[in-house]
Design a protein around this motif. Structure first.
Motif, PDB file in Angstrom:
ATOM      1  N   GLU A  38       7.362   6.155   9.704  1.00 49.26           N
ATOM      2  CA  GLU A  38       6.490   5.042  10.101  1.00 49.26           C
ATOM      3  C   GLU A  38       5.296   4.933   9.167  1.00 49.26           C
ATOM      4  OE1 GLU A  38       7.244   4.813  14.950  1.00 49.26           O
ATOM      5  OE2 GLU A  38       5.771   6.221  14.139  1.00 49.26           O
ATOM      6  N   PHE A  39       4.716   6.081   8.836  1.00 43.73           N
ATOM      7  CA  PHE A  39       3.568   6.042   7.935  1.00 43.73           C
ATOM      8  C   PHE A  39       3.977   5.597   6.531  1.00 43.73           C
ATOM      9  CE2 PHE A  39       0.743   8.096   4.817  1.00 43.73           C
ATOM     10  CZ  PHE A  39      -0.430   7.437   5.142  1.00 43.73           C
ATOM     11  N   VAL A  40       5.125   6.097   6.065  1.00 43.19           N
ATOM     12  CA  VAL A  40       5.614   5.699   4.737  1.00 43.19           C
ATOM     13  C   VAL A  40       5.870   4.193   4.702  1.00 43.19           C
ATOM     14  CG1 VAL A  40       7.541   5.885   3.114  1.00 43.19           C
ATOM     15  CG2 VAL A  40       6.569   7.949   4.157  1.00 43.19           C
ATOM     16  N   LEU A  41       6.487   3.667   5.754  1.00 47.13           N
ATOM     17  CA  LEU A  41       6.774   2.237   5.807  1.00 47.13           C
ATOM     18  C   LEU A  41       5.492   1.414   5.797  1.00 47.13           C
ATOM     19  CD1 LEU A  41       8.736  -0.118   6.069  1.00 47.13           C
ATOM     20  CD2 LEU A  41       8.707   0.220   8.558  1.00 47.13           C
ATOM     21  N   LEU A  42       4.494   1.841   6.579  1.00 49.45           N
ATOM     22  CA  LEU A  42       3.213   1.128   6.577  1.00 49.45           C
ATOM     23  C   LEU A  42       2.598   1.141   5.189  1.00 49.45           C
ATOM     24  CD1 LEU A  42       0.924  -0.278   8.215  1.00 49.45           C
ATOM     25  CD2 LEU A  42      -0.120   1.984   8.448  1.00 49.45           C
ATOM     26  N   THR A  43       2.661   2.284   4.526  1.00 53.85           N
ATOM     27  CA  THR A  43       2.107   2.398   3.175  1.00 53.85           C
ATOM     28  C   THR A  43       2.804   1.435   2.214  1.00 53.85           C
ATOM     29  OG1 THR A  43       1.562   4.723   3.565  1.00 53.85           O
ATOM     30  CG2 THR A  43       1.634   3.981   1.269  1.00 53.85           C
ATOM     31  N   VAL A  44       4.127   1.367   2.304  1.00 55.78           N
ATOM     32  CA  VAL A  44       4.899   0.469   1.442  1.00 55.78           C
ATOM     33  C   VAL A  44       4.508  -0.986   1.703  1.00 55.78           C
ATOM     34  CG1 VAL A  44       7.215  -0.428   0.959  1.00 55.78           C
ATOM     35  CG2 VAL A  44       6.841   2.035   1.152  1.00 55.78           C
ATOM     36  N   LEU A  45       4.374  -1.355   2.972  1.00 55.96           N
ATOM     37  CA  LEU A  45       4.005  -2.729   3.320  1.00 55.96           C
ATOM     38  C   LEU A  45       2.621  -3.090   2.782  1.00 55.96           C
ATOM     39  CD1 LEU A  45       5.302  -2.926   7.012  1.00 55.96           C
ATOM     40  CD2 LEU A  45       6.320  -3.984   4.979  1.00 55.96           C
ATOM     41  N   LEU A  46       1.706  -2.109   2.795  1.00 54.59           N
ATOM     42  CA  LEU A  46       0.366  -2.355   2.285  1.00 54.59           C
ATOM     43  C   LEU A  46       0.362  -2.437   0.760  1.00 54.59           C
ATOM     44  CD1 LEU A  46      -1.654   0.010   4.648  1.00 54.59           C
ATOM     45  CD2 LEU A  46      -1.804  -2.479   4.596  1.00 54.59           C
ATOM     46  N   LEU A  47       1.105  -1.542   0.110  1.00 52.05           N
ATOM     47  CA  LEU A  47       1.138  -1.525  -1.352  1.00 52.05           C
ATOM     48  C   LEU A  47       1.826  -2.753  -1.930  1.00 52.05           C
ATOM     49  CD1 LEU A  47       1.921   2.245  -2.057  1.00 52.05           C
ATOM     50  CD2 LEU A  47      -0.262   1.053  -2.379  1.00 52.05           C
ATOM     51  N   THR A  48       2.798  -3.270  -1.219  1.00 58.24           N
ATOM     52  CA  THR A  48       3.529  -4.448  -1.716  1.00 58.24           C
ATOM     53  C   THR A  48       2.850  -5.755  -1.339  1.00 58.24           C
ATOM     54  OG1 THR A  48       4.932  -4.435   0.270  1.00 58.24           O
ATOM     55  CG2 THR A  48       5.756  -3.259  -1.701  1.00 58.24           C
ATOM     56  N   GLY A  49       1.781  -5.677  -0.540  1.00 58.47           N
ATOM     57  CA  GLY A  49       1.043  -6.876  -0.183  1.00 58.47           C
ATOM     58  C   GLY A  49       1.588  -7.619   1.020  1.00 58.47           C
ATOM     59  N   VAL A  50       2.649  -7.102   1.631  1.00 57.08           N
ATOM     60  CA  VAL A  50       3.158  -7.740   2.853  1.00 57.08           C
ATOM     61  C   VAL A  50       2.070  -7.703   3.931  1.00 57.08           C
ATOM     62  CG1 VAL A  50       4.901  -7.636   4.674  1.00 57.08           C
ATOM     63  CG2 VAL A  50       5.537  -7.155   2.297  1.00 57.08           C
ATOM     64  N   LEU A  51       1.397  -6.555   4.028  1.00 59.49           N
ATOM     65  CA  LEU A  51       0.208  -6.432   4.856  1.00 59.49           C
ATOM     66  C   LEU A  51      -0.990  -6.344   3.922  1.00 59.49           C
ATOM     67  CD1 LEU A  51       1.305  -3.786   7.532  1.00 59.49           C
ATOM     68  CD2 LEU A  51       1.451  -6.271   7.670  1.00 59.49           C
ATOM     69  N   GLU A  52      -2.041  -7.079   4.252  1.00 59.75           N
ATOM     70  CA  GLU A  52      -3.243  -7.090   3.416  1.00 59.75           C
ATOM     71  C   GLU A  52      -4.198  -6.004   3.890  1.00 59.75           C
ATOM     72  OE1 GLU A  52      -7.010 -10.044   2.972  1.00 59.75           O
ATOM     73  OE2 GLU A  52      -5.031 -10.990   2.861  1.00 59.75           O
ATOM     74  N   TRP A  53      -4.443  -5.003   3.026  1.00 55.30           N
ATOM     75  CA  TRP A  53      -5.302  -3.888   3.416  1.00 55.30           C
ATOM     76  C   TRP A  53      -6.711  -4.386   3.731  1.00 55.30           C
ATOM     77  CZ3 TRP A  53      -5.370   0.463   5.593  1.00 55.30           C
ATOM     78  CH2 TRP A  53      -6.447   1.353   5.479  1.00 55.30           C
ATOM     79  N   GLY A  54      -7.226  -3.908   4.838  1.00 54.06           N
ATOM     80  CA  GLY A  54      -8.559  -4.306   5.260  1.00 54.06           C
ATOM     81  C   GLY A  54      -8.821  -3.797   6.662  1.00 54.06           C
ATOM     82  N   PHE A  55      -9.916  -4.298   7.250  1.00 52.57           N
ATOM     83  CA  PHE A  55     -10.359  -3.795   8.550  1.00 52.57           C
ATOM     84  C   PHE A  55      -9.292  -3.897   9.626  1.00 52.57           C
ATOM     85  CE2 PHE A  55     -11.063  -8.307   8.821  1.00 52.57           C
ATOM     86  CZ  PHE A  55     -10.839  -8.620  10.146  1.00 52.57           C
ATOM     87  N   ARG A  56      -8.365  -4.855   9.500  1.00 52.56           N
ATOM     88  CA  ARG A  56      -7.346  -5.061  10.531  1.00 52.56           C
ATOM     89  C   ARG A  56      -6.457  -3.831  10.719  1.00 52.56           C
ATOM     90  NH1 ARG A  56      -7.758  -9.562   7.418  1.00 52.56           N
ATOM     91  NH2 ARG A  56      -8.140 -11.572   8.453  1.00 52.56           N
ATOM     92  N   TYR A  57      -6.233  -3.099   9.635  1.00 57.11           N
ATOM     93  CA  TYR A  57      -5.232  -2.034   9.664  1.00 57.11           C
ATOM     94  C   TYR A  57      -5.818  -0.633   9.499  1.00 57.11           C
ATOM     95  CZ  TYR A  57      -2.186  -6.055   9.206  1.00 57.11           C
ATOM     96  OH  TYR A  57      -1.562  -7.260   9.415  1.00 57.11           O
ATOM     97  N   TYR A  58      -7.137  -0.517   9.507  1.00 52.02           N
ATOM     98  CA  TYR A  58      -7.747   0.804   9.386  1.00 52.02           C
ATOM     99  C   TYR A  58      -7.300   1.728  10.516  1.00 52.02           C
ATOM    100  CZ  TYR A  58     -11.052  -1.075   5.912  1.00 52.02           C
ATOM    101  OH  TYR A  58     -11.633  -1.646   4.804  1.00 52.02           O
ATOM    102  N   ALA A  59      -7.372   1.232  11.750  1.00 50.35           N
ATOM    103  CA  ALA A  59      -7.096   2.089  12.911  1.00 50.35           C
ATOM    104  C   ALA A  59      -5.635   2.524  12.964  1.00 50.35           C
ATOM    105  CB  ALA A  59      -7.476   1.353  14.199  1.00 50.35           C
ATOM    106  N   ILE A  60      -4.701   1.576  12.776  1.00 48.01           N
ATOM    107  CA  ILE A  60      -3.283   1.956  12.850  1.00 48.01           C
ATOM    108  C   ILE A  60      -2.902   2.861  11.685  1.00 48.01           C
ATOM    109  CG2 ILE A  60      -2.402  -0.048  11.581  1.00 48.01           C
ATOM    110  CD1 ILE A  60      -0.810   1.685  14.664  1.00 48.01           C
ATOM    111  N   ALA A  61      -3.511   2.655  10.514  1.00 50.95           N
ATOM    112  CA  ALA A  61      -3.233   3.538   9.379  1.00 50.95           C
ATOM    113  C   ALA A  61      -3.683   4.960   9.693  1.00 50.95           C
ATOM    114  CB  ALA A  61      -3.937   3.021   8.121  1.00 50.95           C
ATOM    115  N   LEU A  62      -4.834   5.090  10.331  1.00 53.10           N
ATOM    116  CA  LEU A  62      -5.335   6.418  10.703  1.00 53.10           C
ATOM    117  C   LEU A  62      -4.424   7.074  11.727  1.00 53.10           C
ATOM    118  CD1 LEU A  62      -7.521   8.589  10.546  1.00 53.10           C
ATOM    119  CD2 LEU A  62      -8.782   7.342  12.319  1.00 53.10           C
TER     120      LEU A  62
END
Length: 439
Positions: A38-62
């Protein structure tokens, strides 16, 4: 995207719960592998720009990072001993995980990703931020301990302006946000104006703003007494109380804008670097939303260096000079600078109904009728918050606070066009603005 991420995580938890219940055991090793995945998938989604890194995803990433680290440690140490299997534990664990994921993704759900409104002018846009102290005014909202001196009022101002320093100067536009709005409420408008050759200064009215964050990182939330007074006024029909209270608000706002304008012009005269050296002090416009538009309209009467004013869906309460027999007395002096009122449909129709049914004068209509130059634009199906970026940034919050059925992106983009067209007509083209009376 936050909703999609939540659904995917819940789907995984449903699968794991059903698998455990069907086989009457906890699949410890498999769960650890899933947590890492799950963490690897989230990282991939963020790195590829599918999810835009920012305040929205700080908590779930942690949350997913911590789970992944615990899982890795468990796999390395081969910790697999489990307590006796209990259906209640499995179901309880499922409910806990769903709640945890929901809370971690709450910001992403309330403030979903959206396609930004991009400026279309020829200039790239730069940004800077300053906090200034008005040594002439005491901060009346501050809580002062016994024996301590009351602080002076501080204001944080954000600037958007052409990035390239070509030696040119540009018109200065000062923005004032609505009651418990904030200085970035109309960022798309600021960027659009800056890209077309304007210096835009947006004031965070300390304690009137939902929050301010100064250049030293000091966070100041809105004053609760101010919030309560706004709701009291909105529900009141006591014109004397409305007049007295709104005059207090407007004095604070106008003094803020006066101070900021004077500071900018002093820095511009002193060649204090960008954005100040880019300011054309002979071309100054004011605009604001709601109470901010109301305050700007007041300042348009009191400063001789103001060249144009836009009121974004604010009632021009500053046109009242007193109250007599339960009715406001309106300023009979012609409004001295070009004025543009932009209305939401409900505001405009309610004002028309007031005039037609009672014969009472309405602030904005009366001021426009007597102005040296005035325009009105009505946005059909728009609500009050459609004249900010909030419907794009957080559709959920915007619905709670007041928007219409107009397409949010269309409303913001068209408003930005109208604002730019008006200021261009006054400060650059010298022609009558070409926008329509209704959209």
């Amino acid at each position: 995207m936050g909703n999609i991420v939540l659904v995917l995580l819940i789907a995984v938890e449903v699968f794991l719960m059903i698998w455990d219940l069907m086989q009457n055991e906890r699949h410890v090793k498999e769960r650890r592998i899933v947590r890492i995945g799950e963490f690897v998938l989230l990282t991939v989604l963020l790195l590829t720009g599918v999810l835009e890194w920012g305040f929205r995803y700080y908590a779930i990433a942690l949350v997913l990072l911590v789970q992944a680290l615990v899982a890795v440690i468990g796999l390395i140490k081969k910790q697999s001993k489990e307590k006796a299997f209990h259906i209640g534990n499995v179901i309880g664990n499922f409910i806990g995980k769903v709640f945890l994921y929901y809370m971690a993704l709450l910001l992403a759900i309330i403030c979903p990703q959206f396609r930004p409104v991009t400026p279309d002018g020829e200039w790239a846009v730069a940004y800077s931020k300053y906090t200034w102290t008005d040594e002439e005014r005491i901060e009346t909202f501050a809580v002062v301990k016994e024996g301590e001196a009351a602080p002076h009022r501080k204001l944080t101002v954000e600037f958007w302006y052409p990035e390239e320093d070509t030696g040119e100067t540009y018109p200065l536009l000062v923005f004032s946000h609505g009651a418990f709005g904030f200085s970035g409420s109309n960022q798309s408008t600021f960027e659009q104006l800056a890209s077309h050759g304007y210096v835009v200064a947006s004031i965070g009215h300390t304690y009137h703003a939902f929050f301010t964050l100064d250049t030293e990182g000091v966070f100041t939330p809105v004053n609760m007494d101010f919030i309560n007074s706004v709701y009291t006024i909105n529900a009141s029909e006591d014109e004397e109380m409305i007049y007295q209270t709104t005059q207090e608000w407007l004095k604070l706002r106008v003094d803020d804008e006066d101070f900021v304008l004077d500071t900018i012009l002093q820095l511009a005269a002193a060649d204090s670097g960008t954005p100040f050296i880019q300011v054309d002090s002979t071309k100054i416009g004011l605009f604001g939303h709601s109470l901010g538009g109301t305050a700007g309209a007041v300042l348009g009467r009191t400063r001789e260096d103001i060249g144009a004013v836009i009121d974004l869906d604010g009632s021009m309460l500053g046109e009242a000079v007193g109250v007599e027999n339960g009715f406001p007395i309106l300023n009979e002096e012609p409004y001295p600078v070009p004025l543009l009122n932009i209305y939401a449909e409900d505001h405009y129709e309610a004002a028309k109904e007031l005039v037609e049914s009672t014969g009472e004068k309405y602030y904005n209509f009366y001021a426009a009728d007597g102005a040296i130059e005035a325009y009105s634009v009505v946005f059909r199906k728009a609500g009050h918050l459609n004249f900010t970026d909030l419907p794009l940034f957080s559709p959920f919050l915007a619905r709670q606070l007041g928007v219409g059925k107009i397409d949010a992106r269309y409303g913001v983009e068209k408003m930005n066009e109208v604002v730019l067209e008006f200021f261009d007509s006054i400060f650059k083209n010298g022609t009558r603005p070409a926008f329509a009376e209704e959209y």
